[in-house]
Design a protein around this motif. Sequence first.
Motif, PDB file in Angstrom:
ATOM      1  N   VAL A   1     -18.448  11.589  31.847  1.00 48.52           N
ATOM      2  CA  VAL A   1     -18.411  12.717  30.875  1.00 48.52           C
ATOM      3  C   VAL A   1     -17.146  12.737  30.191  1.00 48.52           C
ATOM      4  O   VAL A   1     -16.275  12.965  31.035  1.00 48.52           O
ATOM      5  CB  VAL A   1     -19.185  14.171  31.577  1.00 48.52           C
ATOM      6  N   LYS A   2     -17.049  12.397  29.489  1.00 52.99           N
ATOM      7  CA  LYS A   2     -15.596  12.478  28.452  1.00 52.99           C
ATOM      8  C   LYS A   2     -15.750  13.554  27.580  1.00 52.99           C
ATOM      9  O   LYS A   2     -16.615  13.762  26.797  1.00 52.99           O
ATOM     10  CB  LYS A   2     -15.440  11.411  27.674  1.00 52.99           C
ATOM     11  N   ARG A   3     -14.197  14.306  27.788  1.00 53.15           N
ATOM     12  CA  ARG A   3     -13.944  15.519  27.216  1.00 53.15           C
ATOM     13  C   ARG A   3     -14.159  14.526  25.111  1.00 53.15           C
ATOM     14  O   ARG A   3     -13.911  13.735  24.993  1.00 53.15           O
ATOM     15  CB  ARG A   3     -12.591  15.466  26.768  1.00 53.15           C
ATOM     16  N   GLY A   4     -15.064  16.126  24.201  1.00 51.77           N
ATOM     17  CA  GLY A   4     -15.661  15.635  23.422  1.00 51.77           C
ATOM     18  C   GLY A   4     -16.302  14.529  23.071  1.00 51.77           C
ATOM     19  O   GLY A   4     -16.978  14.449  21.874  1.00 51.77           O
ATOM     20  N   GLN A   5     -17.690  14.070  24.077  1.00 51.90           N
ATOM     21  CA  GLN A   5     -18.130  13.256  24.272  1.00 51.90           C
ATOM     22  C   GLN A   5     -19.188  14.265  23.235  1.00 51.90           C
ATOM     23  O   GLN A   5     -20.175  15.460  23.451  1.00 51.90           O
ATOM     24  CB  GLN A   5     -18.825  12.917  25.519  1.00 51.90           C
ATOM     25  N   ASN A   6     -20.263  13.282  22.936  1.00 54.49           N
ATOM     26  CA  ASN A   6     -21.474  14.121  21.368  1.00 54.49           C
ATOM     27  C   ASN A   6     -20.846  15.141  20.888  1.00 54.49           C
ATOM     28  O   ASN A   6     -21.826  16.359  20.248  1.00 54.49           O
ATOM     29  CB  ASN A   6     -22.654  14.039  21.937  1.00 54.49           C
ATOM     30  N   VAL A   7     -20.007  15.169  21.059  1.00 48.47           N
ATOM     31  CA  VAL A   7     -19.467  16.702  19.541  1.00 48.47           C
ATOM     32  C   VAL A   7     -18.430  16.236  17.907  1.00 48.47           C
ATOM     33  O   VAL A   7     -17.981  15.992  18.455  1.00 48.47           O
ATOM     34  CB  VAL A   7     -17.761  17.469  20.407  1.00 48.47           C
ATOM     35  N   ARG A   8     -19.166  17.172  17.666  1.00 44.61           N
ATOM     36  CA  ARG A   8     -18.256  16.561  15.937  1.00 44.61           C
ATOM     37  C   ARG A   8     -17.165  17.996  16.026  1.00 44.61           C
ATOM     38  O   ARG A   8     -17.884  18.906  15.679  1.00 44.61           O
ATOM     39  CB  ARG A   8     -19.815  16.790  14.808  1.00 44.61           C
ATOM     40  N   TYR A   9     -16.199  17.301  15.372  1.00 39.54           N
ATOM     41  CA  TYR A   9     -15.324  18.741  15.444  1.00 39.54           C
ATOM     42  C   TYR A   9     -14.868  19.427  14.391  1.00 39.54           C
ATOM     43  O   TYR A   9     -15.209  18.141  13.425  1.00 39.54           O
ATOM     44  CB  TYR A   9     -14.107  18.263  15.966  1.00 39.54           C
ATOM     45  N   ALA A  10     -14.963  20.123  14.217  1.00 41.08           N
ATOM     46  CA  ALA A  10     -14.502  21.029  12.601  1.00 41.08           C
ATOM     47  C   ALA A  10     -13.664  19.980  11.895  1.00 41.08           C
ATOM     48  O   ALA A  10     -13.063  19.792  12.659  1.00 41.08           O
ATOM     49  CB  ALA A  10     -13.523  21.903  12.994  1.00 41.08           C
ATOM     50  N   GLY A  11     -14.074  19.739  10.328  1.00 37.84           N
ATOM     51  CA  GLY A  11     -12.991  19.015  10.143  1.00 37.84           C
ATOM     52  C   GLY A  11     -12.863  17.291   9.831  1.00 37.84           C
ATOM     53  O   GLY A  11     -12.715  17.095   9.020  1.00 37.84           O
ATOM     54  N   GLU A  12     -14.189  16.877  10.932  1.00 35.67           N
ATOM     55  CA  GLU A  12     -14.237  15.413  10.915  1.00 35.67           C
ATOM     56  C   GLU A  12     -14.445  14.843   9.514  1.00 35.67           C
ATOM     57  O   GLU A  12     -13.818  13.843   9.160  1.00 35.67           O
ATOM     58  CB  GLU A  12     -14.896  15.084  11.784  1.00 35.67           C
ATOM     59  N   ASP A  13     -15.096  14.873   9.014  1.00 39.95           N
ATOM     60  CA  ASP A  13     -15.353  14.766   7.627  1.00 39.95           C
ATOM     61  C   ASP A  13     -14.198  15.285   6.941  1.00 39.95           C
ATOM     62  O   ASP A  13     -13.990  14.078   6.366  1.00 39.95           O
ATOM     63  CB  ASP A  13     -16.993  15.608   7.591  1.00 39.95           C
ATOM     64  N   THR A  14     -14.512  16.034   6.000  1.00 39.19           N
ATOM     65  CA  THR A  14     -13.463  16.330   5.271  1.00 39.19           C
ATOM     66  C   THR A  14     -12.362  17.804   5.363  1.00 39.19           C
ATOM     67  O   THR A  14     -13.207  18.654   6.491  1.00 39.19           O
ATOM     68  CB  THR A  14     -14.110  16.825   3.592  1.00 39.19           C
ATOM     69  N   ARG A  15     -11.692  17.778   5.401  1.00 40.44           N
ATOM     70  CA  ARG A  15      -9.973  18.624   6.157  1.00 40.44           C
ATOM     71  C   ARG A  15     -10.407  20.255   4.632  1.00 40.44           C
ATOM     72  O   ARG A  15     -10.086  19.359   3.807  1.00 40.44           O
ATOM     73  CB  ARG A  15      -9.125  18.683   6.070  1.00 40.44           C
ATOM     74  N   CYS A  16      -9.686  20.904   4.629  1.00 40.05           N
ATOM     75  CA  CYS A  16      -9.651  21.759   4.113  1.00 40.05           C
ATOM     76  C   CYS A  16      -8.840  21.385   3.127  1.00 40.05           C
ATOM     77  O   CYS A  16      -7.567  21.599   4.246  1.00 40.05           O
ATOM     78  CB  CYS A  16      -9.567  23.190   4.440  1.00 40.05           C
ATOM     79  N   GLY A  17      -8.505  21.340   2.204  1.00 38.25           N
ATOM     80  CA  GLY A  17      -7.172  20.960   1.113  1.00 38.25           C
ATOM     81  C   GLY A  17      -7.134  19.413   0.967  1.00 38.25           C
ATOM     82  O   GLY A  17      -6.879  18.487   0.053  1.00 38.25           O
ATOM     83  N   ASP A  18      -8.301  18.567   1.235  1.00 36.30           N
ATOM     84  CA  ASP A  18      -8.666  17.191   0.953  1.00 36.30           C
ATOM     85  C   ASP A  18      -8.891  16.992  -0.458  1.00 36.30           C
ATOM     86  O   ASP A  18      -9.593  17.901  -0.616  1.00 36.30           O
ATOM     87  CB  ASP A  18      -9.168  16.623   1.670  1.00 36.30           C
ATOM     88  N   THR A  19      -8.797  16.089  -1.186  1.00 32.24           N
ATOM     89  CA  THR A  19      -9.060  15.873  -2.456  1.00 32.24           C
ATOM     90  C   THR A  19     -10.034  15.459  -2.154  1.00 32.24           C
ATOM     91  O   THR A  19     -10.488  13.810  -1.720  1.00 32.24           O
ATOM     92  CB  THR A  19      -8.254  14.929  -3.179  1.00 32.24           C
ATOM     93  N   VAL A  20     -12.214  15.940  -2.553  1.00 34.93           N
ATOM     94  CA  VAL A  20     -13.229  15.103  -1.850  1.00 34.93           C
ATOM     95  C   VAL A  20     -13.111  14.013  -2.912  1.00 34.93           C
ATOM     96  O   VAL A  20     -13.736  13.089  -2.948  1.00 34.93           O
ATOM     97  CB  VAL A  20     -14.419  15.467  -1.495  1.00 34.93           C
ATOM     98  N   LEU A  21     -12.795  14.441  -4.225  1.00 35.88           N
ATOM     99  CA  LEU A  21     -13.307  14.166  -5.198  1.00 35.88           C
ATOM    100  C   LEU A  21     -12.163  13.527  -6.717  1.00 35.88           C
ATOM    101  O   LEU A  21     -11.226  14.943  -6.622  1.00 35.88           O
ATOM    102  CB  LEU A  21     -15.035  13.619  -6.409  1.00 35.88           C
ATOM    103  N   HIS A  22     -11.920  12.079  -7.412  1.00 35.23           N
ATOM    104  CA  HIS A  22     -11.182  12.463  -7.854  1.00 35.23           C
ATOM    105  C   HIS A  22     -11.572  12.116  -9.795  1.00 35.23           C
ATOM    106  O   HIS A  22     -12.327  12.327 -10.141  1.00 35.23           O
ATOM    107  CB  HIS A  22     -10.717  10.860  -7.802  1.00 35.23           C
ATOM    108  N   ALA A  23     -10.908  12.862 -11.178  1.00 36.42           N
ATOM    109  CA  ALA A  23     -10.708  12.900 -11.712  1.00 36.42           C
ATOM    110  C   ALA A  23     -10.869  11.228 -12.505  1.00 36.42           C
ATOM    111  O   ALA A  23     -10.102  10.471 -11.648  1.00 36.42           O
ATOM    112  CB  ALA A  23      -9.346  12.832 -12.468  1.00 36.42           C
ATOM    113  N   GLY A  24     -12.350  11.568 -13.194  1.00 33.66           N
ATOM    114  CA  GLY A  24     -12.394  10.120 -13.713  1.00 33.66           C
ATOM    115  C   GLY A  24     -13.668   9.684 -12.795  1.00 33.66           C
ATOM    116  O   GLY A  24     -13.869   7.913 -12.750  1.00 33.66           O
ATOM    117  N   GLN A  25     -14.102  10.076 -11.510  1.00 36.33           N
ATOM    118  CA  GLN A  25     -14.975   9.467 -10.614  1.00 36.33           C
ATOM    119  C   GLN A  25     -16.162  10.354 -11.246  1.00 36.33           C
ATOM    120  O   GLN A  25     -16.687  11.253 -12.277  1.00 36.33           O
ATOM    121  CB  GLN A  25     -14.681   9.703  -9.705  1.00 36.33           C
ATOM    122  N   ARG A  26     -17.662   9.469 -11.577  1.00 28.69           N
ATOM    123  CA  ARG A  26     -18.913   9.163 -11.438  1.00 28.69           C
ATOM    124  C   ARG A  26     -19.615  10.365 -10.910  1.00 28.69           C
ATOM    125  O   ARG A  26     -19.739   9.303  -9.251  1.00 28.69           O
ATOM    126  CB  ARG A  26     -19.778   7.962 -12.170  1.00 28.69           C
TER     127      ARG A  26
END
Length: 419
Positions: free
Chosen positions: A142-167
């Motif tokens: 049993v490892k620390r963090g096993q089967n845990v999805r952490y806050a911000g793992e996909d996207t962090r506050c402040g990340d640019t998720v999409l750019h100008a010119g993207q469809r």
Amino acid sequence: MNSTPTDSCADPGQKLLSVEQGRNRILAAVPVIEAAEQLHLRAALNRILCEPVISKVDVPAFANSAMDGYAVRSEDCPDLQSVVLKIAGTSFAGAPFAGDVSAGQCVRIMTGALMPDGADAVLMQEHVRRDAEQIRFEQSIVKRGQNVRYAGEDTRCGDTVLHAGQRLGDAELGLLASVGVAEVRVTRRLRVAFFSTGDELASVGTPLGRGQIYDSNRYTLGAMISRLNLEPVDMGVVGDNREQLEEAFAEAAGADAIITSGGVSVGAADFVTETLERMGSVGFWKVAMKPGKPIAFGRIRNALFFGLPGNPVSVMATFYQLVRPALERLRGIEHPPPPILLPAVCTDRLRKRPGRVEFQRGVLERGNDGRYTVRGVDHQGAGVLSSMAVANCFIVLAAEREDVAAGSEVAVQPFSGLI
Ligand code: AMP
Ligand code: MG
């Protein structure tokens, strides 16, 4: 929109441009549209972003379980020992466990449920034995963090998720919703006026007179324009005479782009290029492609102008290779990606004369050995539209190439990649 595509190319004796040169010269004369509008995600499919989107939240917003199982404290689970933990409660997705997990305790937890305070790992329920209000398991890891999805793992506050010119495709709309964005700023939908030229053309729904054919180009053009999420403005059929053409050009010039078919060669009834020359600016570019040569490119007032040849397959080939990238840039994609080219083994012999790039129609298939093969369709004439419906790809044969022997490698452009 002030750059003009003219330069030295108005000379009818000009040298043939390669498809790539033609595409680049057209692109060089096309600006990105500046007009924008604010749309709800629901209405934004296939639109182009005109500013970046920066996330104001973490995704996921809180640490949660990736499994159905038990949230535990990893320090309670020493290696290679039998462990017994008391179940202190349950954490459901949307209904978190209220307390915290203290020594010797665990919490039953569902996928997506908030990790209770104190717990730092999740054990899969398949790996434990439940005994009334207790669980037992043979601890191996049993490892620390096993089967845990952490806050911000996909996207962090402040990340640019999409750019100008993207469809905005399916995934992009979902991504925007995942960061809580309901509305986006996208470029205005382009209006593309189009008409067919030719005295021989009858519109569907009317009887054919002697020497007449049905106008098919307006339907392929309307479809190709609509698939780019542009607003098609169908202006019907225009006869082969200067007056009617002038009238149609003047009316069409209110659109963002104009596409015509027919009347751009050097026949006695081909008036498109000279009318364009009188009313706007013209770069009459002969592009070394087959089918497709010649095409007229220019501008009337603020509208880009594409005069495509009349043959139905030429219309499609020139649209995909030359017009589409220009419309993509105009609508906001500054650097439209070049079409995908895949290698395939050609199963039959193809006839080819050196001089022009050919876009032959082919049927691409995956063989039992996992390799792709392609065969040419029977009728390769520029007027044989059925060849486009039978085919599922272009076989792109370089200008200098001669006849292709069966078994040789060729490059193909799948139609599905063009959509
Ligand atoms: P053009 O480029 O005007 O010389 O036309 C070349 C060939 O394409 C001729 O055989 C025309 O009849 C045919 N054609 C032109 N326009 C259309 C159209 N809208 N639909 C179907 N065939 C067309
Ligand atoms: Mg004609």
